[in-house]
Design an enzyme around this catalytic site. Structure first.
Site, PDB file in Angstrom:
ATOM      1  CG  ASN B 392      46.529  -5.233 -23.932  1.00 57.95           C
ATOM      2  OD1 ASN B 392      47.455  -5.636 -24.629  1.00 57.95           O
ATOM      3  ND2 ASN B 392      46.653  -4.507 -22.749  1.00 57.95           N
ATOM      4  CG  ASP B 393      44.916  -9.419 -23.388  1.00 62.20           C
ATOM      5  OD1 ASP B 393      45.895  -9.152 -22.983  1.00 62.20           O
ATOM      6  OD2 ASP B 393      43.931  -9.834 -22.831  1.00 62.20           O
TER       7      ASP B 393
END
Lengths: 105, 466
Positions: B392-393
């Site tokens: 995600n990040d």
């Protein structure tokens, strides 16, 4: 102040050793590919398990009727050895997966 | 009797194996042998200490039986734990073993203190070394245990009220107590007070740091333990302990800095930033449409099968779902259909740098398929489909576009440049940094919700039928 200077000069050899080892550690580590960061950290983790040698020395000196020292020392030996053995075995397991495979292409 | 020189020479050999082992650990071809060489040196140092230490000390030495029992117990427990641990749980295992080393160093300092004559006047160097070993070892122990608990999911990220202020104060108290004991009065009660405060400090030090930053913290605590071991070596004039400890102390510090660099953040920022608890800041939610587009398994199977080239971005979600094998399976199926498949590895993907490499290697994914961020980024624009699995990040465009985002400036995999992005995810929860990801709302993005392993399995069987 004089006392501190005296202490430093009495241990000059050790201090040289300390500084050179610090620089050596920095040099040895530079330019490591990212894929090896985890095994490297784990391997380094196992190496500082050498502290178990200190625990052994402490125990060798403790007199057999000093139960406080004995129990603390025993705990130290077990924990230090956990660090050494667990550290090396985990690192080996990680690196086992990097074993050479027949190259395609 | 010549046993003293032999002991000294053994320590020299052990020190050399540590240096050489560490050096070899930094090259893929020699890494495994390097680890074994360091282990052999360690064994040598331990045996020599047991057998030859006599020569240092003309007095009678004791407790051989108890020591051997302790060594055996540590060996058995350590081996079993290390053999049993899942590949995904590696980082917390390292943290646990690190804590053990820290505790060992602190306990040594305690026993030495009990047997140390209290100096009446002047500067007591040995006491300073003990105090430092005690404090650093204890911080490393309690900190590592918290890091272990966090990665195991047993301890949640939590910022206590005035946490940073409390940490600062505790640190000042620690330094103050050390100085007072050296130059003021060395009462035993102060020594044990120092021990307790150091333990508390370790807890408070790690507590507010987010799960995503745990690798950095573990690496830092690793170098702390190295320093604590080195202080022990200083105390006994033991060169093997000194070399091992200092090497790890400095190497660990460098490694920590390398990790921070990979995230484009400073160490201070990691330690004080309380990254994980920033809340839902970021994500310009006002602009653009906010619907996510889902994709069905069969659509995705077709999409993948008719692509020229695909890049897979693995993240911690892949590790948690234990999906590395099925992922490799899918990759092979697609290769048979003539699709080029590569993996893009972000330096901090997973919970530790290199975590993804270890996992994918376990599943027999060939080296050449694993591409590092700098290699793959320029090629992403020519990629048909990027499949993000549980990451995600590391693909969040906010790191480039949104200067208010907590991760602004972190180098990311620029998957938003690819023609299509498919994101496999369990739900719409935010990543470890706790921030929204605008990538999910891009028109070219498709979402496939569900457990990664489950989705990939279904996908593989669909691909077979295309």
């Amino acid at each position: 102040m004089d006392q501190i200077l005296l202490y430093l000069s009495a241990n000059m050899e050790m201090i040289y050793f300390l500084l050179l080892a610090i620089l050596l550690g920095v040099e040895v580590i530079s330019n490591v590919p990212a894929i090896l960061h985890t095994p490297l950290m784990s391997g380094a983790n196992a190496i500082h398990g050498v502290v178990v040698v200190g625990a052994i020395i402490v125990m060798l000196h403790a007199s057999p009727d000093n139960y406080a020292a004995l129990s603390i020392g025993f705990l130290a030996v077990v924990m230090g050895m956990l660090n050494v053995v667990g550290g090396f075995v985990v690192t080996d397991r990680m690196l086992e997966m990097f074993k050479k495979k027949p190259k395609k292409s | 009797m010549m046993s003293l020189p032999i002991l000294e020479i053994t320590y020299l050999v052990a020190s050399l194996t540590f240096v050489i082992g560490l050096k070899m650990l930094s090259h893929p071809d020699s890494a495994r042998r390097g680890n074994l060489i360091a282990a052999a040196g360690m064994l040598l140092a331990i045996i020599a200490t047991l057998g030859l230490y006599q020569s240092y000390d003309p007095n009678k030495l004791f407790n051989y039986g108890l020591i051997l029992f302790g060594l055996a117990l540590g060996t058995v427990i350590g081996t079993v734990m290390a053999k049993r641990v899942q590949m995904t749980a590696m980082p917390q295992m390292v943290s646990f073993f690190n804590g053990m080393g820290g505790a060992c160093a602190a306990l040594i300092a305690i026993i030495e203190y009990q047997q140390h004559p209290i100096a009446t006047a002047g500067f007591d160097g040995a006491l300073l070394v003990m105090l430092l070993g005690l404090v650093i070892g204890s911080v490393s122990f309690s900190g590592s245990m918290i890091a272990y608990g966090k990665l195991e999911g047993k301890i949640k990220d939590k910022t206590l009220p005035f946490n940073q202020a409390a940490n600062m104060m505790l640190l000042l108290v620690l330094v103050g107590l050390i100085i007072y004991q050296l130059f003021g009065a060395a009462y035993p009660v102060l020594f044990y007070g120092l021990f307790v405060i150091a333990l508390v400090y370790g807890v408070l030090f790690v507590m507010p740091i987010g799960g995503a930053d745990m690798p950095v913290v573990i690496s830092l605590l690793n170098s702390f333990t190295g320093m604590a071991a080195a202080f022990g070596g200083f105390l006994y004039g033991n060169k093997a302990m000194l070399t091992g400890g200092i090497l790890v102390g400095s190497a660990g510090t460098i490694l920590t800095i390398l990790m921070c660099k990979a995230m484009n953040r400073s160490l201070t920022n990691v330690l004080l930033g309380a990254f994980g608890s920033a809340g839902g800041a970021g994500a310009k939610s006002a602009e653009g449409d906010q619907t996510v587009r889902e994709i069905s398994i069969s659509d995705m199977a077709v999409l993948l099968s008719y692509s020229q080239n695909i890049v897979i971005v693995p993240g911690y979600g892949l590790a948690v779902a234990q999906a590395q094998h099925i992922c490799h399976e899918l990759e092979k199926l697609l290769e048979e259909k003539g699709v080029e498949v590569n993996y893009a590895i972000h330096p901090v993907a997973g919970r530790m740098p290199g975590h993804m490499n270890v996992l994918l290697a376990e599943a027999d994914v060939p080296y050449e398929r694993l591409q590092e961020m700098d290699e793959i980024n320029p090629r992403l624009a020519n990629t048909d489909v990027v499949v993000v699995i549980g990451a995600n990040d590391v693909v969040n465009p906010a790191a480039k576009n949104d200067s208010t985002s907590p991760i602004y400036g972190m180098p990311i995999l620029e998957v938003d440049k690819a023609k299509t992005v498919v994101i496999l995810k369990r739900g719409m929860a935010a990543g470890y940094a706790g921030i929204e990801n605008e990538l999910f709302f891009y028109p070219k993005t498709r979402m496939l919700f569900g457990d990664a392993k489950d989705s990939l399995q279904k996908l593989a069987s669909e691909v077979k039928m295309v």
